[in-house]
Design a protein around this motif. Structure first.
Motif, PDB file in Angstrom:
ATOM      1  N   ASN A 162       1.993  11.540   0.343  1.00 53.57           N
ATOM      2  CA  ASN A 162       2.911  11.956   1.410  1.00 53.57           C
ATOM      3  C   ASN A 162       2.269  13.026   2.297  1.00 53.57           C
ATOM      4  O   ASN A 162       2.417  12.997   3.522  1.00 53.57           O
ATOM      5  N   SER A 163       1.527  13.941   1.671  1.00 50.97           N
ATOM      6  CA  SER A 163       0.873  14.998   2.452  1.00 50.97           C
ATOM      7  C   SER A 163      -0.198  14.417   3.368  1.00 50.97           C
ATOM      8  O   SER A 163      -0.341  14.835   4.525  1.00 50.97           O
ATOM      9  N   VAL A 164      -0.945  13.430   2.861  1.00 54.48           N
ATOM     10  CA  VAL A 164      -1.996  12.807   3.669  1.00 54.48           C
ATOM     11  C   VAL A 164      -1.391  12.076   4.872  1.00 54.48           C
ATOM     12  O   VAL A 164      -1.835  12.234   6.010  1.00 54.48           O
ATOM     13  N   VAL A 177       6.094  12.569 -14.090  1.00 59.92           N
ATOM     14  CA  VAL A 177       5.400  13.680 -13.432  1.00 59.92           C
ATOM     15  C   VAL A 177       4.117  13.213 -12.761  1.00 59.92           C
ATOM     16  O   VAL A 177       3.781  13.640 -11.644  1.00 59.92           O
ATOM     17  N   VAL A 178       3.371  12.329 -13.396  1.00 58.06           N
ATOM     18  CA  VAL A 178       2.101  11.860 -12.836  1.00 58.06           C
ATOM     19  C   VAL A 178       2.338  11.118 -11.532  1.00 58.06           C
ATOM     20  O   VAL A 178       1.662  11.352 -10.515  1.00 58.06           O
ATOM     21  N   LEU A 179       3.311  10.208 -11.519  1.00 60.58           N
ATOM     22  CA  LEU A 179       3.610   9.467 -10.297  1.00 60.58           C
ATOM     23  C   LEU A 179       4.177  10.380  -9.213  1.00 60.58           C
ATOM     24  O   LEU A 179       3.912  10.173  -8.020  1.00 60.58           O
ATOM     25  N   GLU A 225       9.392   5.408  -2.871  1.00 59.77           N
ATOM     26  CA  GLU A 225      10.186   6.602  -3.157  1.00 59.77           C
ATOM     27  C   GLU A 225       9.536   7.415  -4.270  1.00 59.77           C
ATOM     28  O   GLU A 225       8.804   6.894  -5.114  1.00 59.77           O
ATOM     29  N   LYS A 226       9.838   8.687  -4.257  1.00 55.90           N
ATOM     30  CA  LYS A 226       9.275   9.598  -5.245  1.00 55.90           C
ATOM     31  C   LYS A 226       9.937   9.387  -6.604  1.00 55.90           C
ATOM     32  O   LYS A 226      11.163   9.314  -6.712  1.00 55.90           O
ATOM     33  N   GLN A 227       9.111   9.290  -7.645  1.00 56.54           N
ATOM     34  CA  GLN A 227       9.614   9.110  -9.005  1.00 56.54           C
ATOM     35  C   GLN A 227       9.891  10.477  -9.622  1.00 56.54           C
ATOM     36  O   GLN A 227       8.991  11.297  -9.781  1.00 56.54           O
ATOM     37  N   THR A 228      11.133  10.719  -9.955  1.00 56.21           N
ATOM     38  CA  THR A 228      11.509  12.013 -10.520  1.00 56.21           C
ATOM     39  C   THR A 228      11.373  12.062 -12.036  1.00 56.21           C
ATOM     40  O   THR A 228      11.331  13.154 -12.621  1.00 56.21           O
ATOM     41  N   MET A 249       0.839  -1.199   0.000  1.00 62.73           N
ATOM     42  CA  MET A 249       0.000   0.000   0.000  1.00 62.73           C
ATOM     43  C   MET A 249       0.873   1.248   0.000  1.00 62.73           C
ATOM     44  O   MET A 249       1.962   1.284   0.580  1.00 62.73           O
ATOM     45  N   ALA A 250       0.361   2.296  -0.678  1.00 63.59           N
ATOM     46  CA  ALA A 250       1.150   3.522  -0.809  1.00 63.59           C
ATOM     47  C   ALA A 250       1.346   4.204   0.532  1.00 63.59           C
ATOM     48  O   ALA A 250       2.397   4.781   0.804  1.00 63.59           O
ATOM     49  N   GLU A 251       0.305   4.133   1.420  1.00 62.34           N
ATOM     50  CA  GLU A 251       0.416   4.794   2.727  1.00 62.34           C
ATOM     51  C   GLU A 251       1.522   4.154   3.559  1.00 62.34           C
ATOM     52  O   GLU A 251       2.312   4.855   4.206  1.00 62.34           O
ATOM     53  N   LYS A 252       1.578   2.834   3.576  1.00 65.37           N
ATOM     54  CA  LYS A 252       2.630   2.150   4.326  1.00 65.37           C
ATOM     55  C   LYS A 252       3.999   2.459   3.765  1.00 65.37           C
ATOM     56  O   LYS A 252       4.961   2.654   4.511  1.00 65.37           O
ATOM     57  N   GLY A 253       4.122   2.520   2.426  1.00 62.49           N
ATOM     58  CA  GLY A 253       5.399   2.870   1.815  1.00 62.49           C
ATOM     59  C   GLY A 253       5.841   4.279   2.148  1.00 62.49           C
ATOM     60  O   GLY A 253       7.040   4.557   2.268  1.00 62.49           O
ATOM     61  N   SER A 254       4.862   5.189   2.324  1.00 62.94           N
ATOM     62  CA  SER A 254       5.211   6.557   2.706  1.00 62.94           C
ATOM     63  C   SER A 254       5.710   6.631   4.139  1.00 62.94           C
ATOM     64  O   SER A 254       6.503   7.510   4.484  1.00 62.94           O
ATOM     65  N   VAL A 255       5.253   5.697   4.993  1.00 62.02           N
ATOM     66  CA  VAL A 255       5.681   5.699   6.385  1.00 62.02           C
ATOM     67  C   VAL A 255       7.070   5.113   6.546  1.00 62.02           C
ATOM     68  O   VAL A 255       7.948   5.706   7.187  1.00 62.02           O
TER      69      VAL A 255
END
Length: 240
Positions: free
Chosen positions: A28-30, A18-20, A12-15, A1-7
């Motif tokens: 990340n903000s949430v 742009v969409v990702l 990681e952020k895809q540079t 899940m994206a939330e767990k990966g953010s924790v």
């Protein structure tokens, strides 16, 4: 899940996409708002300018995720000394259940697959039942009945039995209150269907005043009657 990966930082952020990258910033903000809204004001001021949820989580975990003997002792003492003390049955149960879950997370016992594993589980259930039965004196009779059961019920079953008893007491209390309120109605109060005017009763003084008023109003008629009466008397005197 994206939330767990953010924790934990595994997402990681895809540079190069742009969409990702936009989706990562949103997620990340949430997650960052979740973490900052879950900590105290003092901790919040120290992490206010942090931009990455995984960095904030790692710092908090390294600083405060420390379990030692004093924390376990305080939690264990709080569980064993907790009483109902006027709380509702539901509030008391949920407070105690929260402490049990915290203790189970701190003190992780090794898994047991031997033949005595069921006995060990029953022992833990019995301990929780004894801790839960620190109820107010109003539950003394039903608590005695629970302790006389063989086998003893688990905590959930005991809570269900006590909840039914509490609901029954609430219904009985409402019925008793209505009966008492109806008893305060004055027995001499006439109902609307059988009400009848009561006879007028006057004292002697009031009766004399009433007669005096009636005599004053009928004075002309009385004088004429008197004159006629006098004339007749005179006539009768002449005859004599």
């Amino acid at each position: 899940m994206a939330e767990k990966g953010s924790v934990d930082g595994t997402c990681e952020k895809q540079t190069d996409n742009v969409v990702l990258a936009v989706q990562w910033d949103r997620c990340n903000s949430v997650v960052l708002s979740w973490i900052l809204n879950s900590i105290s004001e003092d901790l919040y001021s120290g992490q206010f300018f942090s931009a990455t949820a995984s960095v904030v989580w790692t710092e908090l975990k390294e600083t405060y995720d420390k379990v030692d003997g004093s924390i376990v002792f305080k939690l264990h003492h709080k569980i064993n000394s907790m009483k109902q003390n006027g709380y509702s049955l539901s509030e008391y149960y949920h407070k105690l259940n929260t402490l049990w879950k915290q203790y189970d997370e701190m003190v992780i016992l090794p898994a047991c697959t031997c033949v005595v594993a069921p006995e060990f589980q029953n022992h833990n259930k019995t301990l929780k039942l004894m801790q839960f039965l620190g109820l107010d004196d109003s539950y003394m009779s039903i608590r005695s009945n629970l302790l006389l059961m063989d086998p003893l019920p688990d905590v959930k079953s005991a809570f269900a039995i006590l909840s039914r008893e509490e609901s029954h007491r609430g219904v009985s209390r409402v019925g008793t209150s209505k009966t008492q309120n109806s008893a305060f109605v004055h027995p001499s109060t006439p109902s609307s269907s059988t009400s009848a005017p009561s006879p007028l009763s006057l004292s002697n003084e009031q009766m004399m005043k009433l007669l005096s008023i009636l005599n004053e109003k009928s004075s002309p008629i009385s004088e004429s009657v008197t004159n006629m009466s006098g004339f007749e008397n005179q006539k009768h005197l002449g005859d004599w």
